[in-house]
Design a protein around this motif. Sequence first.
Motif, short mmCIF file in Angstrom:
data_model
loop_
_atom_site.label_atom_id
_atom_site.label_comp_id
_atom_site.label_asym_id
_atom_site.label_seq_id
_atom_site.Cartn_x
_atom_site.Cartn_y
_atom_site.Cartn_z
N ASP A 8 0.78 -1.22 -0.18
CA ASP A 8 0.06 0.30 0.05
C ASP A 8 0.75 1.19 0.04
O ASP A 8 0.40 2.47 -0.29
CB ASP A 8 -0.87 -0.06 1.33
CG ASP A 8 -2.00 -0.99 1.13
OD1 ASP A 8 -2.34 -1.23 0.01
OD2 ASP A 8 -2.60 -1.57 2.18
N ARG A 9 2.24 1.14 0.59
CA ARG A 9 2.95 2.17 0.58
C ARG A 9 3.90 2.45 -0.53
O ARG A 9 4.50 3.44 -0.94
CB ARG A 9 3.89 2.26 1.71
CG ARG A 9 2.95 2.28 3.01
CD ARG A 9 3.83 2.53 4.13
NE ARG A 9 4.37 3.78 4.35
CZ ARG A 9 5.11 4.75 5.29
NH1 ARG A 9 4.79 4.18 6.29
NH2 ARG A 9 5.45 5.56 5.16
N CYS A 10 4.14 1.31 -1.35
CA CYS A 10 4.76 1.31 -2.72
C CYS A 10 4.34 2.36 -3.77
O CYS A 10 3.28 2.52 -4.04
CB CYS A 10 4.76 -0.18 -3.27
SG CYS A 10 5.68 -0.43 -4.71
N CYS A 11 5.29 2.87 -4.41
CA CYS A 11 5.05 4.10 -5.30
C CYS A 11 5.67 3.41 -6.61
O CYS A 11 5.84 4.12 -7.56
CB CYS A 11 5.49 5.34 -5.01
SG CYS A 11 7.39 5.60 -4.56
N SER A 12 6.05 2.30 -6.71
CA SER A 12 6.53 1.66 -8.02
C SER A 12 7.88 2.26 -8.56
O SER A 12 7.69 2.31 -9.73
CB SER A 12 5.39 1.71 -8.94
OG SER A 12 4.38 0.84 -8.48
N ARG A 58 8.82 4.37 1.61
CA ARG A 58 9.09 3.69 2.99
C ARG A 58 8.32 2.50 3.03
O ARG A 58 7.61 2.11 3.98
CB ARG A 58 8.95 4.67 4.14
CG ARG A 58 9.72 5.72 4.04
CD ARG A 58 10.96 5.64 4.46
NE ARG A 58 11.90 6.66 4.39
CZ ARG A 58 13.04 6.80 3.76
NH1 ARG A 58 13.62 5.98 3.18
NH2 ARG A 58 13.74 8.12 4.06
N ALA A 59 8.23 1.56 1.91
CA ALA A 59 7.42 0.56 2.03
C ALA A 59 8.18 -0.65 2.49
O ALA A 59 7.57 -1.97 2.39
CB ALA A 59 6.82 0.22 0.51
N ILE A 60 9.41 -0.63 2.61
CA ILE A 60 10.27 -1.77 3.23
C ILE A 60 10.51 -1.81 4.61
O ILE A 60 11.22 -0.79 4.92
CB ILE A 60 11.75 -1.86 2.24
CG1 ILE A 60 11.20 -1.92 0.85
CG2 ILE A 60 12.50 -2.96 2.83
CD1 ILE A 60 12.52 -1.60 -0.26
N SER A 61 10.46 -2.81 5.36
CA SER A 61 10.71 -2.80 6.74
C SER A 61 11.99 -3.92 6.93
O SER A 61 11.67 -4.92 6.47
CB SER A 61 9.58 -3.27 7.70
OG SER A 61 8.50 -2.24 7.40
#
Length: 65
Positions: A8-12, A58-61
């Motif tokens: 959901d946070r990914c902007c590709s 900030r899609a990666i934790s």
Amino acid sequence: MRVSVDRDRCCSSGQCVAAVPEVFDQSEDDGMVLLLEPLPEPRLRAGVRMAAGICPGRAISVQES
């Protein structure tokens, strides 16, 4: 190390795929991040940390063990 992604946070942007293609890919359907390896081997960990740091959405934790 355990890696997770929030689609959901990914902007590709594809930065993660460029950094560590062994761990990340992009969906051909929507371009969003796909996590290939949630438990990356030690030689890939620095790249995963970098990918998390440069991800514009900030899609990666990363959880260090």
